[in-house]
Design a protein around this motif. Structure first.
Motif, PDB file in Angstrom:
ATOM      1  N   GLU A 135     -53.492 -23.492 -48.620  1.00 43.09           N
ATOM      2  CA  GLU A 135     -52.298 -23.885 -49.370  1.00 43.09           C
ATOM      3  C   GLU A 135     -52.613 -24.499 -50.731  1.00 43.09           C
ATOM      4  OE1 GLU A 135     -48.450 -26.821 -48.825  1.00 43.09           O
ATOM      5  OE2 GLU A 135     -49.096 -25.587 -47.138  1.00 43.09           O
ATOM      6  N   PRO A 136     -53.548 -25.487 -50.838  1.00 42.30           N
ATOM      7  CA  PRO A 136     -53.845 -26.003 -52.178  1.00 42.30           C
ATOM      8  C   PRO A 136     -54.396 -24.926 -53.117  1.00 42.30           C
ATOM      9  CG  PRO A 136     -54.631 -27.510 -50.495  1.00 42.30           C
ATOM     10  CD  PRO A 136     -54.237 -26.255 -49.783  1.00 42.30           C
ATOM     11  N   ALA A 161     -45.000 -15.568 -43.685  1.00 37.83           N
ATOM     12  CA  ALA A 161     -43.914 -16.534 -43.508  1.00 37.83           C
ATOM     13  C   ALA A 161     -44.363 -17.954 -43.823  1.00 37.83           C
ATOM     14  CB  ALA A 161     -43.392 -16.464 -42.076  1.00 37.83           C
ATOM     15  N   LYS A 162     -45.673 -18.156 -44.056  1.00 38.40           N
ATOM     16  CA  LYS A 162     -46.143 -19.512 -44.377  1.00 38.40           C
ATOM     17  C   LYS A 162     -45.622 -19.919 -45.749  1.00 38.40           C
ATOM     18  CE  LYS A 162     -50.605 -18.633 -44.145  1.00 38.40           C
ATOM     19  NZ  LYS A 162     -52.082 -18.757 -44.283  1.00 38.40           N
ATOM     20  N   ALA A 163     -45.722 -21.204 -46.030  1.00 41.79           N
ATOM     21  CA  ALA A 163     -45.102 -21.739 -47.250  1.00 41.79           C
ATOM     22  C   ALA A 163     -45.702 -21.150 -48.526  1.00 41.79           C
ATOM     23  CB  ALA A 163     -45.230 -23.261 -47.262  1.00 41.79           C
ATOM     24  N   HIS A 164     -47.009 -20.921 -48.526  1.00 37.56           N
ATOM     25  CA  HIS A 164     -47.664 -20.468 -49.765  1.00 37.56           C
ATOM     26  C   HIS A 164     -48.669 -19.356 -49.454  1.00 37.56           C
ATOM     27  CE1 HIS A 164     -46.006 -23.758 -52.193  1.00 37.56           C
ATOM     28  NE2 HIS A 164     -46.238 -24.532 -51.149  1.00 37.56           N
ATOM     29  N   PRO A 165     -48.199 -18.159 -49.144  1.00 37.16           N
ATOM     30  CA  PRO A 165     -49.142 -17.062 -48.872  1.00 37.16           C
ATOM     31  C   PRO A 165     -49.839 -16.609 -50.148  1.00 37.16           C
ATOM     32  CG  PRO A 165     -46.893 -16.235 -48.871  1.00 37.16           C
ATOM     33  CD  PRO A 165     -46.793 -17.725 -48.990  1.00 37.16           C
ATOM     34  N   LEU A 166     -51.113 -16.316 -50.027  1.00 37.75           N
ATOM     35  CA  LEU A 166     -51.889 -15.867 -51.181  1.00 37.75           C
ATOM     36  C   LEU A 166     -51.504 -14.458 -51.623  1.00 37.75           C
ATOM     37  CD1 LEU A 166     -55.360 -17.212 -50.009  1.00 37.75           C
ATOM     38  CD2 LEU A 166     -54.169 -17.934 -52.093  1.00 37.75           C
ATOM     39  N   ALA A 167     -51.131 -13.623 -50.668  1.00 40.58           N
ATOM     40  CA  ALA A 167     -50.890 -12.213 -50.974  1.00 40.58           C
ATOM     41  C   ALA A 167     -49.730 -12.007 -51.948  1.00 40.58           C
ATOM     42  CB  ALA A 167     -50.627 -11.433 -49.687  1.00 40.58           C
ATOM     43  N   LYS A 168     -48.859 -12.968 -52.062  1.00 40.89           N
ATOM     44  CA  LYS A 168     -47.690 -12.824 -52.936  1.00 40.89           C
ATOM     45  C   LYS A 168     -47.961 -13.246 -54.377  1.00 40.89           C
ATOM     46  CE  LYS A 168     -44.273 -13.287 -49.223  1.00 40.89           C
ATOM     47  NZ  LYS A 168     -43.122 -14.055 -48.690  1.00 40.89           N
ATOM     48  N   LEU A 169     -49.171 -13.683 -54.656  1.00 47.86           N
ATOM     49  CA  LEU A 169     -49.500 -14.170 -55.995  1.00 47.86           C
ATOM     50  C   LEU A 169     -49.990 -13.013 -56.865  1.00 47.86           C
ATOM     51  CD1 LEU A 169     -51.348 -17.396 -54.843  1.00 47.86           C
ATOM     52  CD2 LEU A 169     -49.118 -17.300 -55.981  1.00 47.86           C
ATOM     53  N   GLY A 170     -49.295 -12.764 -57.951  1.00 42.77           N
ATOM     54  CA  GLY A 170     -49.592 -11.615 -58.793  1.00 42.77           C
ATOM     55  C   GLY A 170     -50.907 -11.691 -59.538  1.00 42.77           C
ATOM     56  N   ASN A 171     -51.451 -12.900 -59.723  1.00 48.08           N
ATOM     57  CA  ASN A 171     -52.715 -13.029 -60.446  1.00 48.08           C
ATOM     58  C   ASN A 171     -53.904 -13.268 -59.519  1.00 48.08           C
ATOM     59  OD1 ASN A 171     -51.699 -15.595 -59.796  1.00 48.08           O
ATOM     60  ND2 ASN A 171     -52.804 -16.584 -61.472  1.00 48.08           N
ATOM     61  N   PHE A 172     -53.718 -12.995 -58.215  1.00 47.99           N
ATOM     62  CA  PHE A 172     -54.818 -13.135 -57.261  1.00 47.99           C
ATOM     63  C   PHE A 172     -55.330 -11.752 -56.902  1.00 47.99           C
ATOM     64  CE2 PHE A 172     -56.358 -14.308 -52.812  1.00 47.99           C
ATOM     65  CZ  PHE A 172     -57.540 -14.855 -53.295  1.00 47.99           C
ATOM     66  N   VAL A 173     -56.603 -11.508 -57.192  1.00 50.11           N
ATOM     67  CA  VAL A 173     -57.212 -10.198 -56.977  1.00 50.11           C
ATOM     68  C   VAL A 173     -58.073 -10.280 -55.723  1.00 50.11           C
ATOM     69  CG1 VAL A 173     -58.710  -8.430 -57.972  1.00 50.11           C
ATOM     70  CG2 VAL A 173     -57.221  -9.788 -59.450  1.00 50.11           C
ATOM     71  N   HIS A 174     -57.713  -9.519 -54.698  1.00 49.95           N
ATOM     72  CA  HIS A 174     -58.361  -9.626 -53.390  1.00 49.95           C
ATOM     73  C   HIS A 174     -58.616  -8.244 -52.810  1.00 49.95           C
ATOM     74  CE1 HIS A 174     -54.386  -8.758 -51.590  1.00 49.95           C
ATOM     75  NE2 HIS A 174     -53.917  -9.537 -52.557  1.00 49.95           N
ATOM     76  N   TYR A 175     -59.100  -8.216 -51.600  1.00 49.94           N
ATOM     77  CA  TYR A 175     -59.454  -6.960 -50.925  1.00 49.94           C
ATOM     78  C   TYR A 175     -58.197  -6.210 -50.494  1.00 49.94           C
ATOM     79  CZ  TYR A 175     -62.249  -3.853 -47.931  1.00 49.94           C
ATOM     80  OH  TYR A 175     -62.879  -2.766 -47.370  1.00 49.94           O
ATOM     81  N   GLN A 212     -57.202 -19.327 -40.765  1.00 46.18           N
ATOM     82  CA  GLN A 212     -57.788 -18.378 -39.820  1.00 46.18           C
ATOM     83  C   GLN A 212     -57.221 -16.969 -39.939  1.00 46.18           C
ATOM     84  OE1 GLN A 212     -60.517 -18.977 -37.750  1.00 46.18           O
ATOM     85  NE2 GLN A 212     -60.548 -20.695 -39.188  1.00 46.18           N
ATOM     86  N   ASP A 213     -56.141 -16.800 -40.727  1.00 46.34           N
ATOM     87  CA  ASP A 213     -55.532 -15.472 -40.829  1.00 46.34           C
ATOM     88  C   ASP A 213     -56.076 -14.662 -42.004  1.00 46.34           C
ATOM     89  OD1 ASP A 213     -54.387 -16.969 -42.834  1.00 46.34           O
ATOM     90  OD2 ASP A 213     -52.301 -16.571 -42.291  1.00 46.34           O
ATOM     91  N   VAL A 214     -57.262 -15.027 -42.509  1.00 46.75           N
ATOM     92  CA  VAL A 214     -57.909 -14.243 -43.562  1.00 46.75           C
ATOM     93  C   VAL A 214     -59.326 -13.894 -43.118  1.00 46.75           C
ATOM     94  CG1 VAL A 214     -56.545 -15.330 -45.387  1.00 46.75           C
ATOM     95  CG2 VAL A 214     -58.777 -16.294 -44.785  1.00 46.75           C
TER      96      VAL A 214
END
Length: 613
Positions: A135-136, A161-175, A212-214
């Motif tokens: 989250e931070p 559904a968590k408060a701050h999912p990483l996948a929804k961030l447009g400037n986060f580049v992931h797998y 744990q969900d990543v």
């Protein structure tokens, strides 16, 4: 705050279009030179620290680094690149989180504000960005005005559904799990395309605390896939940001030679020859490992790395050169024989100034005034309130080394190791006992202790912001003596890369409370702890560990999770695990207050003999 003029959009737009592009560049391109500035492992050291170095024959101390000096120096090299007509990138090799009271108070929000103000072009995620869960990190990325990279981090199982999912961030580049492909960016500079991706430690789940969900994919496999995808699109200039450490950077370069540049972090390595300052020469800066140029810029915002890399018309690196520069302020002190450092004389000041002017690996840099004002107005008041609370006196500096005989700062503690970590383990023991949750022994991993305790006044701020910044909860559990011994030996083997097996780092090395041990690296695995004894409070005597007896153990939740070689701690008795909710730094603060004066323990807890000694 005004965004950097390159913003995020040019990177991301090309990244998103990349999957739709099929054209490749068949005609030779013109040669290209990039100018790249970089930092890593800055750990919220906004105000910088102190540097002891030799200016010729004069030993001096000066303020060093801090975010305002980094910004000021980055503006200088940015201007130089502009004047030379060179495209410029400013990159961060990860681990902005932790390390000071600024992070304790503001988590990632202050870092986001200041790194935005610096005008970063991209940053890779470091292991400490996960210390408090995802989250931070998500909140930090949400505030960042630059791409944040974790190309081998898989979010396909992430709870949206968590408060701050990483996948929804447009400037986060992931797998991208659907494509089976690590994320990357493409930027057009001077009409040519440059690929950029970032690697996180593949064993991040073992050494830190992501949700744990990543999941995390292999470093080499991810890099190979990305480079192949970029080559298929005609992109033959590839920059890798990494937070996996210099040794692994070199391993990736060996395995994936089509990576042109690696801008690294994690190992806190100040590359370059600093022997002219009386400091180390670890390895060369802008070192060519095969056909890959590798750089890293030390730690704690003390230095800025800057280099140029040139490519021929076929995209091959023809030249890579530059250096790290330590950024010092204009206030010097020296011990003139009184045992204390005092401001240098006017004559010596001129000598130091001339020395610095003649060397390119150290520079006098005035702080950027706008960033200093931002820190002082928005963040510093809360930090100063904590910094001023004195909790104990320290008559003599208590040194800290992770492994006995091995230290970044060269502390001379060859056999028994850290003087600080055993005190922290003892603080756990005493405070758990005071809470009616008495244990037989406590364990503190050396990596959780971030500094020595300097002579003078010890404050809340120094403990919570520097010494124990991770705010790890204390837990208790029950364990057989055989498993306790196995956990200690396993952690040491992990820390020292025993048996030729690469561990997760020297931070695994254990220090203990009310337990002492002897480790002999020359013995076979499973027999290296030749002595293990527990201190009995009632008699004051040391008793040998009974392999069959069940003991109650205290540690941080991090250590109890079985990471970093502590796997045997997971053999604890079912139902015995208790999270006390009491933080490690709070326990040490209470311990220090009760002591009033901090001195080393009257006994040593570690006797260490490395293999071959």
């Amino acid at each position: 705050m005004k965004p950097h003029p390159w913003k995020v959009a040019p990177w991301l737009l090309l990244s998103l279009l990349a999957g739709c592009q099929s054209d490749t560049q068949d005609t030779p391109e013109a040669p290209l030179t990039l100018a790249i500035a970089h930092i890593n492992d800055t750990h919220s050291h906004f105000d910088g620290g102190l540097l002891d170095f030799n200016a010729g024959s004069l030993a001096v101390r000066a303020p060093v680094g801090g975010y305002p000096r980094v910004k000021a120096q980055s503006l200088k090299v940015r201007q130089w690149a502009h004047e030379q007509g060179l495209p410029f990138l400013f990159l961060h090799g990860g681990d902005a989180f932790q390390g000071s009271l600024y992070f304790t108070n503001f988590k990632g929000q202050a870092n986001a504000a200041l790194l935005n103000d610096m005008g970063l072009d991209a940053m890779v995620v470091g292991n400490h960005e996960f210390d408090l869960g995802n989250e931070p990190l998500a909140q930090f990325i949400g505030k960042a005005q630059f791409p944040v990279l974790a190309s081998n981090m898989d979010l396909s199982r992430e709870d949206q559904a968590k408060a701050h999912p990483l996948a929804k961030l447009g400037n986060f580049v992931h797998y991208d799990a659907k494509a089976g492909q690590g994320g990357y960016l493409i930027k057009t500079v001077n009409g040519q395309q440059v690929g950029l991706f970032g690697l996180v430690l593949e064993d991040a789940k073992v050494i830190t605390s992501p949700d744990q969900d990543v999941d995390f994919h292999g470093e080499v496999a991810t890099a190979k896939g990305i480079v192949a995808a970029l080559k298929a699109k005609g992109v033959d200039k590839v920059v890798m940001l990494s937070h996996i450490g210099l040794v692994r950077d070199q391993a990736v370069a060996d395995a994936v030679p089509d990576i042109d540049v690696i801008v690294g972090g994690h190992s806190h390595t100040l590359l370059g020859d600093f022997s002219n300052l009386g400091l180390a020469h670890e390895q060369d800066y802008a070192q060519m490992h095969g056909t890959t140029c590798i750089v890293q810029a030390g730690q704690y915002a003390e230095a800025l790395g800057f280099f140029t890399v040139s490519f021929d018309s076929q995209g091959q690196v023809t030249q890579c050169q530059g250096h790290n520069t330590l950024l010092v302020g204009d206030q010097f002190s020296h011990d003139y024989g009184s045992g204390k450092k005092t401001p240098v004389s006017a004559e010596d000041k001129a000598t130091v100034d001339a020395f610095i002017a003649a060397n390119d690996n150290i520079s006098l840099v005035a702080e950027d005034a706008a960033m200093r004002q931002l820190i002082d107005q928005d963040f510093k008041p809360q930090v100063e309130a904590l910094n001023n609370q004195v909790i104990a006196q320290v008559p003599k500096t208590l040194d800290h080394v992770r492994i006995p005989g091995k230290a970044r700062g060269g502390a001379p503690l060859p056999v028994h190791g850290s003087e600080v970590a055993p005190l922290i383990a003892e603080s756990m023991y005493q405070n758990l006992k005071a809470m009616n949750n008495a244990v037989d022994v406590t364990i503190q991993n050396s990596g959780g202790v971030r500094d020595a305790i300097k002579e003078g006044k010890l404050t809340v701020g120094l403990v919570a912001g520097g010494l124990l910044p991770f705010s790890n909860p204390l837990v208790t559990f029950k364990l057989k003596g055989s498993d306790l011994a196995a956990a200690l030996e396993g952690a040491i083997d992990n820390a020292v890369d025993a048996d030729g097996i690469m561990g997760t780092g020297d931070g695994a090395f254990p220090y203990t409370g009310h337990l002492r041990f002897t480790y002999d690296g020359n013995q076979p695995r499973g027999q290296r702890l030749t002595v293990v004894e527990l201190l009995d409070d009632a008699s004051g005597q040391w008793q040998p560990l009974d392999p069959a007896q069940v003991y109650k153990v205290g540690s941080t939740a991090f250590t109890a999770s079985g990471k970093e070689g502590y796997l045997a701690l997971l053999h604890r008795l079912p139902g015995s695990y208790v999270d006390t909710g009491y933080l490690d730094n709070a326990a040490f603060i209470d311990f220090a207050k009760a002591q009033g004066t901090l001195k080393p323990l009257p006994y040593q807890v570690v006797t260490y003999q490395a293999k071959g000694q």
